[in-house]
Structures are given as structure tokens and as C-alpha cells.
Enzyme design. Structure first.
Site, PDB file in Angstrom:
ATOM      1  N   HIS A   9      48.579  21.230 -97.861  1.00  0.00           N
ATOM      2  CA  HIS A   9      49.771  21.804 -97.225  1.00  0.00           C
ATOM      3  C   HIS A   9      49.621  21.780 -95.700  1.00  0.00           C
ATOM      4  O   HIS A   9      48.906  20.955 -95.162  1.00  0.00           O
ATOM      5  CB  HIS A   9      50.041  23.203 -97.778  1.00  0.00           C
ATOM      6  CG  HIS A   9      50.102  23.228 -99.283  1.00  0.00           C
ATOM      7  ND1 HIS A   9      51.169  22.728 -99.999  1.00  0.00           N
ATOM      8  CD2 HIS A   9      49.190  23.642-100.214  1.00  0.00           C
ATOM      9  CE1 HIS A   9      50.936  22.843-101.297  1.00  0.00           C
ATOM     10  NE2 HIS A   9      49.731  23.389-101.454  1.00  0.00           N
ATOM     11  N   GLU A  23      48.651  29.957 -98.205  1.00  0.00           N
ATOM     12  CA  GLU A  23      47.638  29.031 -98.700  1.00  0.00           C
ATOM     13  C   GLU A  23      47.205  28.041 -97.628  1.00  0.00           C
ATOM     14  O   GLU A  23      46.011  27.733 -97.496  1.00  0.00           O
ATOM     15  CB  GLU A  23      48.151  28.264 -99.922  1.00  0.00           C
ATOM     16  CG  GLU A  23      47.122  27.304-100.479  1.00  0.00           C
ATOM     17  CD  GLU A  23      47.675  26.337-101.504  1.00  0.00           C
ATOM     18  OE1 GLU A  23      46.925  25.446-101.948  1.00  0.00           O
ATOM     19  OE2 GLU A  23      48.875  26.453-101.845  1.00  0.00           O
ATOM     20  N   HIS A  78      42.476  23.544-101.998  1.00  0.00           N
ATOM     21  CA  HIS A  78      43.697  24.298-102.298  1.00  0.00           C
ATOM     22  C   HIS A  78      43.357  25.696-102.799  1.00  0.00           C
ATOM     23  O   HIS A  78      42.203  25.992-103.131  1.00  0.00           O
ATOM     24  CB  HIS A  78      44.521  23.579-103.371  1.00  0.00           C
ATOM     25  CG  HIS A  78      45.238  22.368-102.885  1.00  0.00           C
ATOM     26  ND1 HIS A  78      46.580  22.353-102.574  1.00  0.00           N
ATOM     27  CD2 HIS A  78      44.783  21.117-102.647  1.00  0.00           C
ATOM     28  CE1 HIS A  78      46.922  21.146-102.165  1.00  0.00           C
ATOM     29  NE2 HIS A  78      45.847  20.372-102.196  1.00  0.00           N
ATOM     30  N   GLU A 144      40.852  24.252-106.614  1.00  0.00           N
ATOM     31  CA  GLU A 144      41.766  25.392-106.522  1.00  0.00           C
ATOM     32  C   GLU A 144      40.914  26.653-106.456  1.00  0.00           C
ATOM     33  O   GLU A 144      40.362  27.111-107.459  1.00  0.00           O
ATOM     34  CB  GLU A 144      42.710  25.436-107.723  1.00  0.00           C
ATOM     35  CG  GLU A 144      43.700  24.291-107.798  1.00  0.00           C
ATOM     36  CD  GLU A 144      44.937  24.515-106.931  1.00  0.00           C
ATOM     37  OE1 GLU A 144      44.951  25.489-106.156  1.00  0.00           O
ATOM     38  OE2 GLU A 144      45.885  23.717-107.046  1.00  0.00           O
TER      39      GLU A 144
END
Length: 267
Positions: A9, A23, A78, A144
Site C-alpha cells: 500500500h 496498514e 502487509h 501478513e
């Protein structure tokens, strides 16, 4: 070894959100810590990041850049979000890959080391058809690192010491997967690092804070991606147990982002 490091992102894409945290910010912080440890503590490692600040960058731009550079490995960082109740760590390789592939072997090595450091439930080694896993010409892994909308996970994410530990877990996994060698200066000693800063003034402030608690420290300068980086060193020990004892002392002074580099002797 050429690592393409991708903080997910960024810019207009905040990614998952929860508990007042974005995030994109967490991803970047962990990735920068990974880069710092790798470039300062290991030899023969080159790191290129998809972004080193808060900017918008498409998935296609990221994978094209990694492919054009000829990276040996693509690591995408992430954090998760779901329903506020889910929590834990998981990582992904491309869905069509065999469990006997080199990529799967890298995944197992990194997964094992991250789980040693992150204090999160283990959600397993998984596969998916994500763009960054499908469109990369080299082995690729997406991690993650907890659920940003879960109160327990979010409390950990907000702690710089936890993010440093997660970064260290990723680096330890990369070192195992690619048989990385420590730089000669870091093989013999365990160094207690009480923070790293882009600004020398901020590093000096940290040194003064440590001195106010009776802890000696000094600044070492290096260069990462062509930019100066100032590390505050608060001790060096040949025995890792002694280094850990001093690390506890530094953290008790309120330095939550302190960590140890190097191996030393003992465990």
C-alpha cells in the site's frame, strides 16, 4: 543476494485500518527495519524497496521494477484486517507452486523464524493468486503480520519493540533461506542498539536520554540507499546473555525500540 522489499500500500492507498492505525504506515516501518538490519549486519546483500516513504505505487509498477532489476527474492510486507476477532500471522506464496519448490522452502524458513519473534497465533503457510506473487519472475512471499482491527494484535503493532522483533524474524528467515553471512564486524560481538535515526540531532537526543539513566552510548553513522543513518550503540558483548541483560536495562529506561545485532557466544 538481491532482495526487492515491498511495503504494501502507500500514499492514497492506506490499506487496512483499525484501532487508529493505518496498514501502510506499519508496513513501511517494518520494511525499513528489515532493510536496516540486512544492510548493516550482513554482507553481499542488496536491497531495493518499492517505496521508502508514503507514496502511491501500483502493483504493476512494483513487480515490473523487481523483474527489471533482476531480484533474487520478492518480499511483500502487509498486515491484515477482517472482523475484529481474527488474529495472528500467515504468509503466502503463489497458488500454483509445489510444496517442493524453492519458493515453498523459502516460505518455510521465513515462517519458522518470524513465528519465533512475533508472539502471534500461527495461521499457517498459505497460497494465493495475488498479483505480487503471480507476476514476479523470482520467488516471492507475502507476509501478513497480525490483524490491525484486533485489539490484542493492534497493541503489539503499536509497540516499536514488537515491530523491531518482527523485522528481525524476517531477517533471520532470509538469512536461513539464502545462507547469508554476517559482516565481519558483526560476527564476534552482540551490540545493543538503542535506536536508529535519519537525523543526527535525534540520535544525539537519544544518547543524552540514555546518559541521564547512567547508560553510556555513542553514535555510529552509515549510509542506506544513499542516505545517512545514525545508530545509537549502547554496548557490545562477546556473550549474548550479557547483551540481553543490558538490553533489558536499556528498555527499562523507556527505549522500546532497542535491539541486539550480531551473534556473540552463548544463546
Amino acid at each position: 543476494m538481491k532482495l526487492y522489499l515491498d511495503p504494501g500500500h502507500g500514499g492514497s492507498d492506506a490499506g487496512a485500518q483499525g484501532k487508529g492505525i493505518n496498514e501502510k504506515t506499519l508496513n513501511l516501518d517494518i520494511a525499513l527495519r528489515i532493510r536496516t538490519i540486512l544492510t548493516q549486519d550482513y554482507k553481499g546483500v542488496r536491497v531495493r524497496m518499492s517505496r521508502s516513504d508514503d507514496r502511491t505505487k501500483s502493483l504493476r509498477e512494483r513487480t515490473n521494477e523487481a523483474n527489471g532489476w533482476g531480484a533474487d527474492f520478492y518480499l511483500s510486507i502487509h498486515c491484515n484486517a477482517f472482523n475484529g476477532a481474527a488474529r495472528g500471522y500467515e504468509d503466502f506464496i503463489y497458488s500454483s507452486l509445489s510444496d517442493r519448490s524453492d519458493t515453498a522452502a523459502h516460505q518455510r524458513a521465513i515462517h519458522k523464524e518470524v513465528m519465533k519473534t512475533n508472539e502471534l497465533p500461527d495461521r499457517g503457510l498459505k497460497k494465493a493468486n495475488f498479483h505480487v506473487l503471480r507476476e514476479t519472475a523470482m520467488p516471492a512471499l507475502l507476509t501478513e503480520n497480525g490483524f490491525i482491527d484486533n485489539p490484542a494484535d493492534a497493541r503489539k503493532m503499536a509497540n516499536p519493540a514488537w515491530r523491531q522483533a518482527v523485522a528481525r524474524g524476517h531477517v533471520n528467515g532470509l538469512a536461513k533461506a539464502f545462507k547469508l553471512k554476517l559482516a565481519a564486524s558483526n560476527q564476534a560481538l552482540c551490540k545493543v542498539i538503542a535506536g536508529g535515526f535519519h537525523s543526527k540531532e535525534n540520535a544525539s537526543t537519544r544518547v543524552e536520554l540514555l546518559k541521564s539513566h547512567g547508560i553510556s552510548a555513542f553514535i555510529t553513522k552509515t549510509s542506506i540507499a544513499g542516505k545517512p543513518w545514525y545508530r545509537v550503540q549502547a554496548g557490545a558483548y562477546s556473550n549474548r546473555k550479557n547483551a540481553r541483560t543490558h538490553l533489558d536495562t536499556v528498555r527499562a529506561a523507556g527505549i522500546n525500540d532497542a535491539y541486539i545485532t550480531g551473534r556473540g557466544q552463548g544463546v
